[in-house]
Design a protein around this motif. Structure first.
Motif, PDB file in Angstrom:
ATOM      1  N   VAL A  56     -65.416  87.082 -99.280  1.00 59.78           N
ATOM      2  CA  VAL A  56     -64.433  88.125 -99.570  1.00 59.78           C
ATOM      3  C   VAL A  56     -64.792  89.416 -98.833  1.00 59.78           C
ATOM      4  O   VAL A  56     -63.922  90.076 -98.261  1.00 59.78           O
ATOM      5  CB  VAL A  56     -64.301  88.360-101.091  1.00 59.78           C
ATOM      6  N   LEU A  57     -66.070  89.768 -98.821  1.00 63.63           N
ATOM      7  CA  LEU A  57     -66.468  90.982 -98.108  1.00 63.63           C
ATOM      8  C   LEU A  57     -66.210  90.854 -96.604  1.00 63.63           C
ATOM      9  O   LEU A  57     -65.770  91.810 -95.963  1.00 63.63           O
ATOM     10  CB  LEU A  57     -67.940  91.303 -98.363  1.00 63.63           C
ATOM     11  N   PHE A  58     -66.469  89.680 -96.036  1.00 67.76           N
ATOM     12  CA  PHE A  58     -66.197  89.482 -94.611  1.00 67.76           C
ATOM     13  C   PHE A  58     -64.711  89.608 -94.313  1.00 67.76           C
ATOM     14  O   PHE A  58     -64.321  90.084 -93.249  1.00 67.76           O
ATOM     15  CB  PHE A  58     -66.697  88.118 -94.130  1.00 67.76           C
ATOM     16  N   ALA A  59     -63.878  89.187 -95.244  1.00 66.50           N
ATOM     17  CA  ALA A  59     -62.427  89.230 -95.029  1.00 66.50           C
ATOM     18  C   ALA A  59     -61.819  90.595 -95.353  1.00 66.50           C
ATOM     19  O   ALA A  59     -60.942  91.070 -94.633  1.00 66.50           O
ATOM     20  CB  ALA A  59     -61.742  88.154 -95.872  1.00 66.50           C
ATOM     21  N   GLU A  60     -62.281  91.211 -96.437  1.00 66.14           N
ATOM     22  CA  GLU A  60     -61.619  92.411 -96.944  1.00 66.14           C
ATOM     23  C   GLU A  60     -62.339  93.719 -96.631  1.00 66.14           C
ATOM     24  O   GLU A  60     -61.719  94.780 -96.691  1.00 66.14           O
ATOM     25  CB  GLU A  60     -61.447  92.313 -98.472  1.00 66.14           C
ATOM     26  N   ALA A  61     -63.641  93.670 -96.368  1.00 65.46           N
ATOM     27  CA  ALA A  61     -64.408  94.910 -96.203  1.00 65.46           C
ATOM     28  C   ALA A  61     -65.388  94.802 -95.035  1.00 65.46           C
ATOM     29  O   ALA A  61     -66.564  95.088 -95.167  1.00 65.46           O
ATOM     30  CB  ALA A  61     -65.142  95.235 -97.501  1.00 65.46           C
ATOM     31  N   LYS A  62     -64.873  94.411 -93.896  1.00 68.50           N
ATOM     32  CA  LYS A  62     -65.719  94.244 -92.707  1.00 68.50           C
ATOM     33  C   LYS A  62     -66.482  95.516 -92.368  1.00 68.50           C
ATOM     34  O   LYS A  62     -67.606  95.467 -91.891  1.00 68.50           O
ATOM     35  CB  LYS A  62     -64.874  93.833 -91.508  1.00 68.50           C
ATOM     36  N   ASP A  63     -65.846  96.650 -92.600  1.00 69.47           N
ATOM     37  CA  ASP A  63     -66.438  97.926 -92.220  1.00 69.47           C
ATOM     38  C   ASP A  63     -67.713  98.268 -92.988  1.00 69.47           C
ATOM     39  O   ASP A  63     -68.490  99.096 -92.536  1.00 69.47           O
ATOM     40  CB  ASP A  63     -65.415  99.051 -92.389  1.00 69.47           C
ATOM     41  N   CYS A  64     -67.965  97.615 -94.109  1.00 72.18           N
ATOM     42  CA  CYS A  64     -69.164  97.955 -94.882  1.00 72.18           C
ATOM     43  C   CYS A  64     -70.436  97.401 -94.249  1.00 72.18           C
ATOM     44  O   CYS A  64     -71.540  97.797 -94.624  1.00 72.18           O
ATOM     45  CB  CYS A  64     -69.026  97.514 -96.339  1.00 72.18           C
ATOM     46  N   PHE A  65     -70.315  96.512 -93.264  1.00 70.91           N
ATOM     47  CA  PHE A  65     -71.489  95.915 -92.629  1.00 70.91           C
ATOM     48  C   PHE A  65     -71.899  96.611 -91.345  1.00 70.91           C
ATOM     49  O   PHE A  65     -73.025  96.458 -90.895  1.00 70.91           O
ATOM     50  CB  PHE A  65     -71.236  94.429 -92.328  1.00 70.91           C
ATOM     51  N   GLY A  66     -70.997  97.298 -90.719  1.00 68.61           N
ATOM     52  CA  GLY A  66     -71.313  97.948 -89.452  1.00 68.61           C
ATOM     53  C   GLY A  66     -71.516  96.937 -88.341  1.00 68.61           C
ATOM     54  O   GLY A  66     -70.880  95.883 -88.299  1.00 68.61           O
ATOM     55  N   ALA A  67     -72.447  97.247 -87.445  1.00 70.28           N
ATOM     56  CA  ALA A  67     -72.687  96.409 -86.263  1.00 70.28           C
ATOM     57  C   ALA A  67     -73.353  95.079 -86.595  1.00 70.28           C
ATOM     58  O   ALA A  67     -73.331  94.162 -85.784  1.00 70.28           O
ATOM     59  CB  ALA A  67     -73.551  97.179 -85.263  1.00 70.28           C
ATOM     60  N   ASP A  68     -73.943  94.952 -87.776  1.00 68.62           N
ATOM     61  CA  ASP A  68     -74.668  93.731 -88.152  1.00 68.62           C
ATOM     62  C   ASP A  68     -73.781  92.634 -88.714  1.00 68.62           C
ATOM     63  O   ASP A  68     -74.277  91.574 -89.084  1.00 68.62           O
ATOM     64  CB  ASP A  68     -75.748  94.052 -89.193  1.00 68.62           C
ATOM     65  N   MET A  69     -72.478  92.850 -88.786  1.00 70.42           N
ATOM     66  CA  MET A  69     -71.622  91.892 -89.486  1.00 70.42           C
ATOM     67  C   MET A  69     -71.705  90.477 -88.924  1.00 70.42           C
ATOM     68  O   MET A  69     -71.835  89.523 -89.678  1.00 70.42           O
ATOM     69  CB  MET A  69     -70.179  92.334 -89.494  1.00 70.42           C
ATOM     70  N   LEU A  70     -71.643  90.334 -87.616  1.00 76.51           N
ATOM     71  CA  LEU A  70     -71.678  88.990 -87.034  1.00 76.51           C
ATOM     72  C   LEU A  70     -73.003  88.295 -87.323  1.00 76.51           C
ATOM     73  O   LEU A  70     -73.027  87.102 -87.631  1.00 76.51           O
ATOM     74  CB  LEU A  70     -71.407  89.046 -85.533  1.00 76.51           C
ATOM     75  N   LYS A  71     -74.109  89.027 -87.241  1.00 79.90           N
ATOM     76  CA  LYS A  71     -75.420  88.450 -87.528  1.00 79.90           C
ATOM     77  C   LYS A  71     -75.511  88.045 -89.004  1.00 79.90           C
ATOM     78  O   LYS A  71     -76.000  86.961 -89.341  1.00 79.90           O
ATOM     79  CB  LYS A  71     -76.529  89.457 -87.175  1.00 79.90           C
ATOM     80  N   ILE A  72     -75.019  88.897 -89.895  1.00 76.53           N
ATOM     81  CA  ILE A  72     -75.039  88.601 -91.330  1.00 76.53           C
ATOM     82  C   ILE A  72     -74.179  87.384 -91.625  1.00 76.53           C
ATOM     83  O   ILE A  72     -74.588  86.486 -92.364  1.00 76.53           O
ATOM     84  CB  ILE A  72     -74.582  89.839 -92.142  1.00 76.53           C
ATOM     85  N   LYS A  73     -73.001  87.334 -91.041  1.00 70.76           N
ATOM     86  CA  LYS A  73     -72.107  86.194 -91.250  1.00 70.76           C
ATOM     87  C   LYS A  73     -72.755  84.907 -90.765  1.00 70.76           C
ATOM     88  O   LYS A  73     -72.701  83.877 -91.435  1.00 70.76           O
ATOM     89  CB  LYS A  73     -70.786  86.443 -90.521  1.00 70.76           C
ATOM     90  N   GLU A  74     -73.399  84.960 -89.618  1.00 71.70           N
ATOM     91  CA  GLU A  74     -74.091  83.794 -89.068  1.00 71.70           C
ATOM     92  C   GLU A  74     -75.237  83.341 -89.977  1.00 71.70           C
ATOM     93  O   GLU A  74     -75.416  82.142 -90.211  1.00 71.70           O
ATOM     94  CB  GLU A  74     -74.626  84.150 -87.680  1.00 71.70           C
ATOM     95  N   LEU A  75     -75.995  84.295 -90.504  1.00 75.05           N
ATOM     96  CA  LEU A  75     -77.107  83.949 -91.402  1.00 75.05           C
ATOM     97  C   LEU A  75     -76.608  83.301 -92.692  1.00 75.05           C
ATOM     98  O   LEU A  75     -77.191  82.322 -93.168  1.00 75.05           O
ATOM     99  CB  LEU A  75     -77.950  85.191 -91.717  1.00 75.05           C
ATOM    100  N   VAL A  76     -75.521  83.835 -93.265  1.00 72.70           N
ATOM    101  CA  VAL A  76     -74.960  83.245 -94.490  1.00 72.70           C
ATOM    102  C   VAL A  76     -74.502  81.816 -94.212  1.00 72.70           C
ATOM    103  O   VAL A  76     -74.764  80.900 -95.003  1.00 72.70           O
ATOM    104  CB  VAL A  76     -73.801  84.108 -95.047  1.00 72.70           C
ATOM    105  N   GLU A  77     -73.840  81.604 -93.088  1.00 71.80           N
ATOM    106  CA  GLU A  77     -73.390  80.256 -92.728  1.00 71.80           C
ATOM    107  C   GLU A  77     -74.580  79.317 -92.520  1.00 71.80           C
ATOM    108  O   GLU A  77     -74.542  78.159 -92.943  1.00 71.80           O
ATOM    109  CB  GLU A  77     -72.527  80.310 -91.469  1.00 71.80           C
ATOM    110  N   ASP A  78     -75.632  79.805 -91.869  1.00 72.98           N
ATOM    111  CA  ASP A  78     -76.820  78.977 -91.644  1.00 72.98           C
ATOM    112  C   ASP A  78     -77.507  78.611 -92.962  1.00 72.98           C
ATOM    113  O   ASP A  78     -77.921  77.468 -93.147  1.00 72.98           O
ATOM    114  CB  ASP A  78     -77.811  79.690 -90.717  1.00 72.98           C
TER     115      ASP A  78
END
Length: 189
Positions: free
Chosen positions: A109-131
């Protein structure tokens, strides 16, 4: 026999909305209402600009959609924390690392609705959660493949989504065991 309880991913997201999360509001409520919002689950606030407050996830998302707050990602969604969890998951085949019960739903939900709360690390965080999810699912599959005969199974630290995935397997196994044992599935009165 009772039907198996199955939840959709949307159902699990709905359940996750009761988790609390920290927001930084950019508004305040008039003093006559004591700066809190009364809801069925409790009163939330006070809401003052730039002062952190804990609210249910559903309320944080509603405020964020109205651009009334900034959501602070939970501490477990930090890159270094997720990398540590991933490393531990990979190094211990028989143990699941503790993660929040609704970690997948909240992250999604945060990745979909609040992308801005992660800043530049969003893609790395998303990748880690998926891994982390992939490693944990492979552990579950590997564990279910070695089950044979009556035994005790201990699955600590599973998330809601992971429990939902293994539930039908265990319910079907127990029903089959009852059928083979010749015991009625419902107690007779």
């Amino acid at each position: 026999m009772r039907p198996a309880i199955e939840f959709s991913p949307c159902d699990l997201e709905y359940f996750a909305e009761d988790e609390t999360i920290t927001i930084v509001p950019n508004f305040s409520l008039p003093t006559f209402s004591q700066s809190t919002i009364p809801c069925i689950g409790g009163s939330y606030g006070p809401f003052r600009p730039n002062i952190e407050v804990e609210v249910p996830f559903w309320l944080a998302i509603a405020f964020h959609k109205r651009k009334s707050c900034r959501i602070k990602p939970p501490a477990w969604l930090a890159t270094d924390r997720l990398q540590g969890i991933l490393d531990e998951e990979k190094s211990t085949a028989a143990v699941f690392q503790p993660v929040p019960f609704h970690y997948l739903e909240i992250a999604k939900v945060l990745f979909a609705e609040a992308k801005d709360c992660f800043g530049a690390d969003m893609l790395k965080i998303k990748e880690l959660v998926e891994d982390i999810c992939k490693v944990r699912m492979s552990k579950i599959c590997a564990g279910l493949q070695v089950l044979q005969g009556p035994m005790t199974v201990k699955l600590n630290n599973l998330s809601a989504m992971e429990c939902n995935i293994v539930r039908p397997f265990f319910q079907g196994s127990l029903a089959q065991f009852q059928a083979l044992a010749g015991t009625p599935s419902q107690p007779q009165l």
